[in-house]
Design an enzyme around this catalytic site. Structure first.
Site, PDB file in Angstrom:
ATOM      1  N   LYS A 192       7.789 -10.474 -18.443  1.00 50.54           N
ATOM      2  CA  LYS A 192       7.352  -9.138 -18.856  1.00 50.54           C
ATOM      3  C   LYS A 192       6.054  -9.213 -19.659  1.00 50.54           C
ATOM      4  CE  LYS A 192      10.127  -6.657 -16.835  1.00 50.54           C
ATOM      5  NZ  LYS A 192       9.930  -7.640 -15.786  1.00 50.54           N
ATOM      6  N   GLU A 218       3.194 -10.042 -17.255  1.00 52.10           N
ATOM      7  CA  GLU A 218       2.898  -8.981 -16.296  1.00 52.10           C
ATOM      8  C   GLU A 218       2.027  -7.882 -16.877  1.00 52.10           C
ATOM      9  OE1 GLU A 218       6.411  -8.302 -13.093  1.00 52.10           O
ATOM     10  OE2 GLU A 218       6.980  -7.930 -15.163  1.00 52.10           O
ATOM     11  N   TRP A 235      -4.033  -2.132  -1.078  1.00 47.34           N
ATOM     12  CA  TRP A 235      -4.006  -3.387  -1.842  1.00 47.34           C
ATOM     13  C   TRP A 235      -4.598  -4.428  -0.909  1.00 47.34           C
ATOM     14  CZ3 TRP A 235      -1.837  -8.340  -1.816  1.00 47.34           C
ATOM     15  CH2 TRP A 235      -1.748  -8.980  -3.061  1.00 47.34           C
ATOM     16  N   HIS A 253      11.450 -31.661 -24.529  1.00 44.17           N
ATOM     17  CA  HIS A 253      11.060 -32.470 -23.373  1.00 44.17           C
ATOM     18  C   HIS A 253       9.674 -32.069 -22.867  1.00 44.17           C
ATOM     19  CE1 HIS A 253      14.939 -34.494 -22.943  1.00 44.17           C
ATOM     20  NE2 HIS A 253      15.488 -33.330 -23.272  1.00 44.17           N
ATOM     21  N   ARG A 270       2.819   1.468  -6.730  1.00 45.64           N
ATOM     22  CA  ARG A 270       2.959   0.412  -5.730  1.00 45.64           C
ATOM     23  C   ARG A 270       1.872  -0.654  -5.874  1.00 45.64           C
ATOM     24  NH1 ARG A 270       6.541   1.778  -1.783  1.00 45.64           N
ATOM     25  NH2 ARG A 270       5.663   0.326  -0.291  1.00 45.64           N
ATOM     26  N   GLU A 279      12.839 -13.880 -18.164  1.00 50.67           N
ATOM     27  CA  GLU A 279      12.481 -12.483 -17.914  1.00 50.67           C
ATOM     28  C   GLU A 279      11.587 -11.943 -19.027  1.00 50.67           C
ATOM     29  OE1 GLU A 279      12.366  -8.557 -16.321  1.00 50.67           O
ATOM     30  OE2 GLU A 279      12.563 -10.584 -15.489  1.00 50.67           O
ATOM     31  N   ASN A 322      -0.058   0.011   6.323  1.00 49.18           N
ATOM     32  CA  ASN A 322       0.476  -0.873   5.295  1.00 49.18           C
ATOM     33  C   ASN A 322       1.032  -2.095   6.009  1.00 49.18           C
ATOM     34  OD1 ASN A 322       1.746  -2.113   3.159  1.00 49.18           O
ATOM     35  ND2 ASN A 322       3.251  -0.511   2.797  1.00 49.18           N
ATOM     36  N   GLY A 323       0.600  -3.298   5.598  1.00 51.11           N
ATOM     37  CA  GLY A 323       1.102  -4.504   6.234  1.00 51.11           C
ATOM     38  C   GLY A 323      -0.026  -5.426   6.656  1.00 51.11           C
ATOM     39  N   LYS A 340       4.426  -2.862  -6.964  1.00 54.52           N
ATOM     40  CA  LYS A 340       5.855  -2.658  -7.206  1.00 54.52           C
ATOM     41  C   LYS A 340       6.694  -3.203  -6.065  1.00 54.52           C
ATOM     42  CE  LYS A 340       9.328  -0.884  -9.496  1.00 54.52           C
ATOM     43  NZ  LYS A 340       9.711  -1.498 -10.786  1.00 54.52           N
ATOM     44  N   CYS A 374       0.826  -1.202   0.000  1.00 54.07           N
ATOM     45  CA  CYS A 374       0.000   0.000   0.000  1.00 54.07           C
ATOM     46  C   CYS A 374       0.863   1.256   0.000  1.00 54.07           C
ATOM     47  CB  CYS A 374      -0.896   0.015   1.232  1.00 54.07           C
ATOM     48  SG  CYS A 374      -1.724  -1.539   1.547  1.00 54.07           S
TER      49      CYS A 374
END
Length: 615
Positions: free
Chosen positions: A492, A495, A75, A511, A27, A488, A101-102, A610, A2
């Protein structure tokens, strides 16, 4: 995750808090709220949705006057995203207001006890429980707000960054931190509170970063008092001078922060090795390594812990350390590391990688490693962050603020720092000759210009993106140093465009994943001149025979792959270990353009944050 913003001073708090919340949108959040005190009443507004929705609602429904206020982007953890569960939250009396936040892990048992004592609750959140616990302690112990916060926090289990005020004391805000970041901006008879410095950078360059289990009572006209939450011991603030400037946190003419940050990579890489890479002298100077060189030289192994993009940078580093410095390396997901009872000794070096320096899982891994006697080295981007404080030593990347949720320049600057360390150890261990070492230093200096060259592929990548923007799946293949780049690249795409994508070592395709390949499947293959080139060509031929669409990242002047692939993007030639710094560029651009073409929110993809400050 948050975002927290607060203000107390001589200005109107509302515009500062709203703009600050907008700066913290990166964030990740699903709702927002604000509480302002105008000297008579607390005016509260909160809503599910974006900060812009909060701004509209606030200006229509409440007074936005007042020089004291707190704001929040949430969040969701406890309770669905809705107006009621959004922060700030009142205490039952209506006197105390909190943002948090938490996660308070033992909130249910506290809530049951408070209900027995007559408290009622309107939301599903752990935060409303916390503010009422503070009120109960304040009443029962007959203490001031600061003391009540300290006593209450000793009863909770979990993580938090909080800001709370009492309307009976309009010249004071109390803040506290454990596991979630919190910064205090210090101005002329005014104070700012935020999850990071970006909300107040245009007002002051002076900031205090709270340490874990530390709280502060912020009063107008008085010096900030810092205390330890556990024992109430006084600590003294270390006021840092911020180097950030306002231009770094604005888009600067780009459509999105992500695109801006992709294009900032040449400068970010240069800034990261500037002062450390000393080619004329033939040395690499890194204080965090130099002062603890014996730890690295005598290490039985290096353990790298990280999450997400930073984990991929760690995988690249595994190849670099083992290939160049001949040191055994294990790369671990930080989120799994402490739960599998790992074997750690005082002969191990643990390298923790995190862009934000606040990643909860990575911090937990650091704690475990230190408890078992390992030397812990941090690589992060944010000065004063928790990882910077908790590690024995470290090195900052100098990427500048990264606002886009999907990391780009964090990845390349982390690889840059880790490459510098590996090269330094290779020289110290005698693995490299003086001549070979100097060749690497010279080549490292060319990388920013070569990244600039790789960025020139942008128009071509945009054309390719148009072809594949409606794909539902994609494969990314690479070998050696570029296998992590394939991972990566796939991350991307997932995301920010929400297309399912998977990265594999190229040889692993047969495989299992080869069963997926048909004429609808785009396959992105990293096929640079060095690094098992002929083997990768064979993999490409296998894809082609099954009618897969091949998009290849190749070295300039390539002919063999160019004849086989449907699309080719060239990058400059460099040493094999440095190719990830170049091959990742077109993959970043591809993800960006596909996401834009699909109408996705590039900088704030759904469900993501983030800085992941909870497990």
């Amino acid at each position: 995750m948050c975002g927290i913003v607060g203000y107390i001073g001589h200005r109107d708090a509302y515009p500062i808090i709203i703009k600050g919340l907008q700066r913290l949108e990166y964030r990740g959040y699903d709702s927002a709220g604000i509480a302002l005190y105008d000297g008579n009443a607390i005016n509260l507004s909160k809503t599910k949705g974006k900060v812009e929705d909060l701004k509209k609602k606030s200006e229509e429904q409440i007074s936005t006057k007042g020089s004291l206020g707190i704001g929040h982007t949430r969040w969701a953890t406890h309770g669905v995203p809705n107006d009621v569960n959004s922060h700030p939250h009142y205490s039952n009396s209506g006197d105390l207001v909190i943002i948090h936040n938490g996660i308070i892990e033992n909130y249910e048992s506290i809530k049951k006890e408070l209900i027995i004592r007559g408290y009622t609750f309107h939301s599903d959140t752990d935060t409303e429980v916390l503010v009422n616990l503070i009120e109960e302690v304040k009443k029962k112990e007959d203490v001031k707000l600061g003391k009540a916060v300290q006593l209450a926090l000793n009863e909770v289990v979990g993580a938090y960054a909080i800001a709370v005020f009492d309307k009976q004391k309009p010249d004071e805000i109390v803040v506290a931190k454990l596991g979630s970041p919190l910064a205090i901006g210090v101005g002329e008879n005014e104070f700012f509170i935020a999850s990071d410095a970006s909300p107040f950078i245009e007002f002051t360059n002076n900031a205090i970063y709270l340490a874990d289990e530390e709280m502060a009572v912020i009063r107008l006209g008085k010096e900030i008092k810092l205390r330890k939450i556990k024992d109430d011991a006084i600590t003294y603030p270390n006021i840092l001078e911020l180097k950030m400037n306002i231009e770094e946190i604005e888009k600067g003419g780009y459509d999105h922060f992500m695109l801006k940050e992709i294009y900032e990579q040449p400068r970010a890489i240069l800034d990261t090795y500037r002062g450390r890479l000393r080619t004329e002298q033939g040395l690499i100077k890194m204080a965090g390594v130099d002062e603890h060189l014996d730890k690295f030289m005598n290490a039985n192994r290096i353990i790298i812990v990280a999450c997400g993009t930073s984990w991929h940078a760690g995988l690249v580093a595994e190849y670099i350390f083992e290939d160049l410095a001949r040191i055994p390396v294990e790369v671990e997901y930080a989120s799994e590391f402490r739960y599998r009872n790992p074997v750690i000794t005082d002969k191990d070096v643990l390298i923790a990688i995190s862009q934000s320096g606040e990643t909860a899982d990575t911090l937990a891994a650091i704690k475990l490693a230190k408890e078992n006697g390992a030397f812990v080295f941090g690589v992060c981007n944010v000065v004063g962050s928790s990882i910077a404080r908790e590690t024995d030593a470290g090195a900052y990347t100098h990427a500048g603020p990264e606002i886009g949720v999907a990391s780009t320049k964090a990845f390349t600057t982390q690889i840059t720092v880790l490459t510098l360390i590996a090269l330094k150890l290779a020289k110290e261990k005698g693995v490299f000759s003086e001549a070979r070492f100097r060749e690497y230093l010279v080549e490292m200096e060319t990388i920013p210009a070569k990244v600039e060259k790789a960025l020139e592929s942008n128009p071509l990548v945009e054309i390719i993106s148009e072809v594949y923007k409606d794909s539902t799946n994609a494969l990314y293949l690479g070998r050696g140093y570029n296998f992590p780049v394939a991972l990566e690249g796939a991350l991307k795409l997932k995301e920010i465009s929400y297309i399912h994508a998977e990265g594999y070592p190229a040889a692993e395709m047969k495989h299992g994943p080869i069963a997926l390949i048909d004429e609808q499947m785009p396959v992105f293959v990293i096929a640079t001149k060095l690094g098992h080139y002929e083997k990768v060509v064979s993999n490409i031929q296998e894809i082609k025979s099954r009618k897969g669409k091949i998009i290849a990242i190749v070295t300039e002047g390539d002919e063999q792959v160019t004849e086989l692939a449907d699309h080719v993007v060239e990058v400059p030639e460099t040493f094999e270990s440095l190719t990830p710094l170049l091959t990742t560029i077109p993959l970043q651009l591809l993800s960006y353009h596909i996401a834009v073409m699909r109408g996705c929110n590039v900088d704030q993809p759904r469900n993501l944050a983030k800085s992941v400050t909870v497990e």
